[in-house]
Scaffold this active site. Structure first.
Site, mmCIF file in Angstrom:
data_model
loop_
_atom_site.group_PDB
_atom_site.id
_atom_site.type_symbol
_atom_site.label_atom_id
_atom_site.label_comp_id
_atom_site.label_asym_id
_atom_site.label_seq_id
_atom_site.Cartn_x
_atom_site.Cartn_y
_atom_site.Cartn_z
ATOM 1 N N HIS A 39 -8.695 32.048 11.423
ATOM 2 C CA HIS A 39 -9.379 33.074 12.208
ATOM 3 C C HIS A 39 -10.870 32.780 12.302
ATOM 4 O O HIS A 39 -11.643 33.195 11.422
ATOM 5 C CB HIS A 39 -9.168 34.441 11.553
ATOM 6 C CG HIS A 39 -7.731 34.826 11.429
ATOM 7 N ND1 HIS A 39 -6.894 34.296 10.479
ATOM 8 C CD2 HIS A 39 -6.977 35.691 12.153
ATOM 9 C CE1 HIS A 39 -5.688 34.819 10.618
ATOM 10 N NE2 HIS A 39 -5.705 35.661 11.625
ATOM 11 N N HIS A 270 -9.929 35.593 18.049
ATOM 12 C CA HIS A 270 -9.548 36.242 16.786
ATOM 13 C C HIS A 270 -8.834 35.304 15.809
ATOM 14 O O HIS A 270 -9.289 35.131 14.682
ATOM 15 C CB HIS A 270 -8.663 37.464 17.055
ATOM 16 C CG HIS A 270 -7.989 37.976 15.825
ATOM 17 N ND1 HIS A 270 -8.530 38.942 15.020
ATOM 18 C CD2 HIS A 270 -6.802 37.622 15.237
ATOM 19 C CE1 HIS A 270 -7.727 39.158 13.995
ATOM 20 N NE2 HIS A 270 -6.673 38.379 14.110
ATOM 21 N N GLU A 419 -1.924 59.337 -2.377
ATOM 22 C CA GLU A 419 -1.237 58.405 -3.286
ATOM 23 C C GLU A 419 -1.655 56.958 -3.037
ATOM 24 O O GLU A 419 -1.837 56.173 -3.968
ATOM 25 C CB GLU A 419 0.291 58.512 -3.131
ATOM 26 C CG GLU A 419 0.894 59.834 -3.551
ATOM 27 C CD GLU A 419 0.816 60.900 -2.466
ATOM 28 O OE1 GLU A 419 0.366 60.583 -1.340
ATOM 29 O OE2 GLU A 419 1.192 62.062 -2.731
ATOM 30 N N HIS A 481 12.840 64.803 -2.365
ATOM 31 C CA HIS A 481 12.080 64.524 -3.582
ATOM 32 C C HIS A 481 12.875 63.704 -4.604
ATOM 33 O O HIS A 481 12.331 63.320 -5.632
ATOM 34 C CB HIS A 481 11.632 65.839 -4.238
ATOM 35 C CG HIS A 481 10.490 66.494 -3.522
ATOM 36 N ND1 HIS A 481 10.477 66.651 -2.150
ATOM 37 C CD2 HIS A 481 9.319 67.002 -3.977
ATOM 38 C CE1 HIS A 481 9.338 67.247 -1.806
ATOM 39 N NE2 HIS A 481 8.631 67.467 -2.887
#
Ligand code: TPP
Length: 678
Positions: A39, A270, A419, A481
């Site tokens: 890149h 890129h 999280e 859950h």
């Protein structure tokens, strides 16, 4: 007190800023060209920013890449790795030779496609998965402030600089991370945003119309936009950011592929070599007549001088800390020491002894709480936290004060419902040094943290994930859950220790293993529901062997029942039921597959036995077959759970002592039949 910016280099006036930056550009261009992949666009675009940062601000010493009070530099846009490798080479990191640059992306080189921590000196963290770098840097900047609060400016006083691109800022993780950093007012964190408005598909306007400055400001950051090719503006913005009382974003408006006449400003710059023709045109456009990998002596000289200047700062730090610190074993050095103190070993032995005597009938999350309480004082660099589930995860020690923006002396971080940022920040905290971070959430939300857990495993850093509510045993919250596939999917990550202890003693031993393992992250999968104790304490840490025999019948075995966590007691009940039918069943507890795999073949054979094997785990089968072989059976889940009391769920899903006993009888019957036929 913030150290002043380094004096600007003036000793070699014939070398211009442009030449310094072009040295980075052409090392990147030529390395990508030689590798035939990579890149070039980002290093070409950010070369001016990086030149100003490294020459005027960054505190580093190539002679000691791990010096504790260095500034941290995180290349969050890891695809632009050649920017970093060029800087390491130019500033004189010994291992980053020009041969390494020529071997970019090749087997065995120090210059892999994306920067890898532990592989290349000077690389602070592994980056490539976009967004991880900036979130990891938040952890580093947090660790710096926490260490500073404990030990003062003489010991810890540095910045964390990040280069992040549009991709990093588009990732959801970045939002969690900037929100946390803004809340905690991490004013030593400075993000240099490569604001080139291009990503792989083309203009970022194809997919994104965020006002990034407004977004960062709304999260409590300072933010401003500058011309990323104007060295004066870059320096002024960094200067201002260093004086800010909050984290800072500097949006550097740059041109991707700067200098390549037909590629610049386009996604074509890129991620592909420019090609010989365009490289020649770029050389002409930037007035860089030098052959590939060759730099004018004055330019390399100037860069080396920049690299050498950090020596003075490092020496002064060594001098200062020596003066302040008369005893050889100061709390500061203890914090940085990766080995655990003797007081910890004593506290852990006490804990295990207590569980052995009391044999408590408690959930393993409760046992974990007791362990944390029992070791926290002996381990002052244990840094706890939870993603807003403290009272469910039971992760906060009695002695832990919460970290707040106005109280950085705390040892417990309320990560909020973030999280992923928690997991990435824990990586940054561990990489920074000075703390052993642990953080809690429910096991079913491990997926929200997974990309950062994977990086922790790849980098080999010690972080501990406390993941409670580890099965259908959590009951009424239902299938959203209840983790079923998470154990299998976490076990699939190399170098990640997944523990599922079955009682209080095993929980203490799992914690002990996690804390003692310096080069692997761990996940502790803990029950919500109470579990009976099945082991006495004392003696060796048996969890460290991964699996071991809990019940050995007299006169040899007919079957081996292997279980983890809450199902060990079900297996023990099944063994008792089988005994009434004169079937001799051994019970094996297998709290950590990864550690069991590392045991000798003989030990594993001895534990597993040469008889049919039944696996019991309230989760999907995953790679259990490895332990059960062809003649075995698995008793567990085959799909998602349901909302009901835990006992009902175990009964309805058929994870009971009766089911295990029936399975054992079936397997024994089949195996005897096969033996008779043979
Ligand atoms: C999580 C993740 N998703 C996708 C990619 C693949 N990828 C690498 S670079 C990139 C585009 C990034 O754009 P930007 O940050 O603007 O970089 P620039 O084009 O300016 O170099 C993508 C999608 C990745 N590395 N990580």
């Amino acid at each position: 007190m913030t150290a002043p910016a380094l004096s600007r280099i003036a000793s070699c006036p014939e070398v211009s800023h442009a030449e310094m930056a072009n040295a980075i550009r052409f090392l990147a261009i030529d390395a990508v060209e030689k590798a035939k992949s990579g890149h070039p666009g980002m290093p070409m675009g950010m070369a001016d920013v990086a030149t100003v940062l490294f020459s005027q601000f960054l505190k580093f010493d190539p002679a000691d890449p791990a010096w504790p009070d260095r500034d941290r530099f995180v290349l969050s846009a890891g695809h632009g790795s050649m920017l970093l490798y060029a800087l390491l080479h130019l500033t004189g990191y010994e291992s980053m030779t020009s041969d390494e640059l020529k071997a970019f992306r090749q087997w065995g080189s120090k210059t892999p496609g994306h920067p890898e921590y532990g592989h290349t000196p000077g690389v602070e963290t592994t980056t490539g998965p976009l967004g991880q770098g900036i979130a990891t840097a938040v952890g580093m900047a947090l660790a710096e402030r926490l260490m500073n609060a404990r030990f003062g400016d003489d010991f810890v006083d540095h910045f964390t600089y990040v280069i992040a691109g549009d991709g990093c800022l588009m990732e959801g993780l970045s939002h969690e991370a900037i929100s946390l950093a803004g809340h905690l007012r991490l004013n030593r964190l400075i993000v240099l945003f490569d604001d080139n408005e291009i990503s792989i598909d083309g203009a970022t306007s194809l997919s994104c119309s965020d006002d990034q400055l407004a977004r960062f400001k709304a999260s409590g950051w300072s933010a401003k936009r500058i011309d990323g090719h104007d060295p004066e503006a870059i320096a002024a913005a960094i200067e201002q950011a260093r004086a800010s009382d909050r984290p800072s974003l500097i949006a550097c408006r740059t041109v991707i592929g700067f200098g390549a006449p037909n590629r610049q400003g386009s996604e074509k710059a890129h991620g592909a070599p420019l090609g010989a023709d365009e490289v020649a045109k770029t050389r002409a456009a930037l007035d860089w007549p030098h052959p590939p990998f060759q730099l004018p002596e004055a330019v390399i000289q100037q860069w080396r001088e920049i690299g050498a200047r950090g020596q003075a700062a490092r020496r002064s730090w060594i001098e200062r800390t020596r003066r302040v610190n008369s005893s050889p074993r100061s709390p500061f050095h203890d914090a940085l020491n990766r080995n655990l103190p003797c007081a910890y070993a004593e506290a852990m032995t006490r804990m295990r002894g207590r569980f052995g005597i009391e044999r408590p009938n408690i959930a393993t999350r409760q046992a974990s709480q007791l362990v944390i309480d029992g070791i926290a004082e002996a381990l002052p660099n244990l840094l706890g936290g939870s993603a807003d589930l403290t009272h469910s995860n039971l992760t906060r020690a009695r002695t832990h004060q919460p970290v707040r923006p106005d109280f950085l002396g705390g040892s417990y971080i309320h990560y909020g419902v973030r999280e992923h940022a928690m997991a990435a920040a824990m990586n940054g905290i561990a990489l920074h040094g000075g703390f052993i971070p642990y953080g809690g959430t429910f096991l079913s939300f491990a997926d929200y943290s997974r990309p950062a857990i994977r990086l922790a495993a790849l980098m080999g850093v010690r972080v501990v994930h406390v993941m409670t509510h580890d099965s259908i045993g959590l009951g009424e919250d239902g299938p959203t859950h209840q983790p079923v596939e998470h154990l299998a999917s976490l076990r699939a990550i190399p170098n990640l220790l997944v523990f599922r202890p079955g009682d209080a003693i095993e929980t203490a031993e799992a914690w002990d293993c996690a804390l003692r393992t310096q080069a692997s992250p761990s996940v502790l999968c803990l029950s919500r529901q109470a579990l009976p104790a099945f082991r006495g304490g004392g003696g060796a840490n048996l969890v460290a062997r991964g699996a071991y025999v809990v019940v050995e019948p007299e006169g040899g075995r007919d079957v081996t029942l292997i279980a983890t966590g809450s199902e060990v007691s079900i297996a023990i009940q099944a063994a008792k039921a089988l005994a009434t039918d004169d079937v001799r069943a051994a019970v094996v507890s297998a709290p950590c597959f990864d550690l069991f795999r590392q045991q000798s073949r003989e030990y594993r054979a001895e534990v597993l036995g040469d008889v049919p094997k039944i696996g019991v785990e309230a989760a999907v089968e995953g790679d259990w077959a490895r332990w059960l072989g062809d003649g075995g059976e698995f008793v567990g889940m085959t799909g998602f759970g349901a909302s009901a009391p835990a006992e009902t769920l175990y009964r309805e899903f058929g994870i009971t002592a009766d089911a295990v006993a029936s399975s054992a009888l079936r397997c024994i019957g089949r195996s005897r039949m096969a033996a008779t036929c043979a």
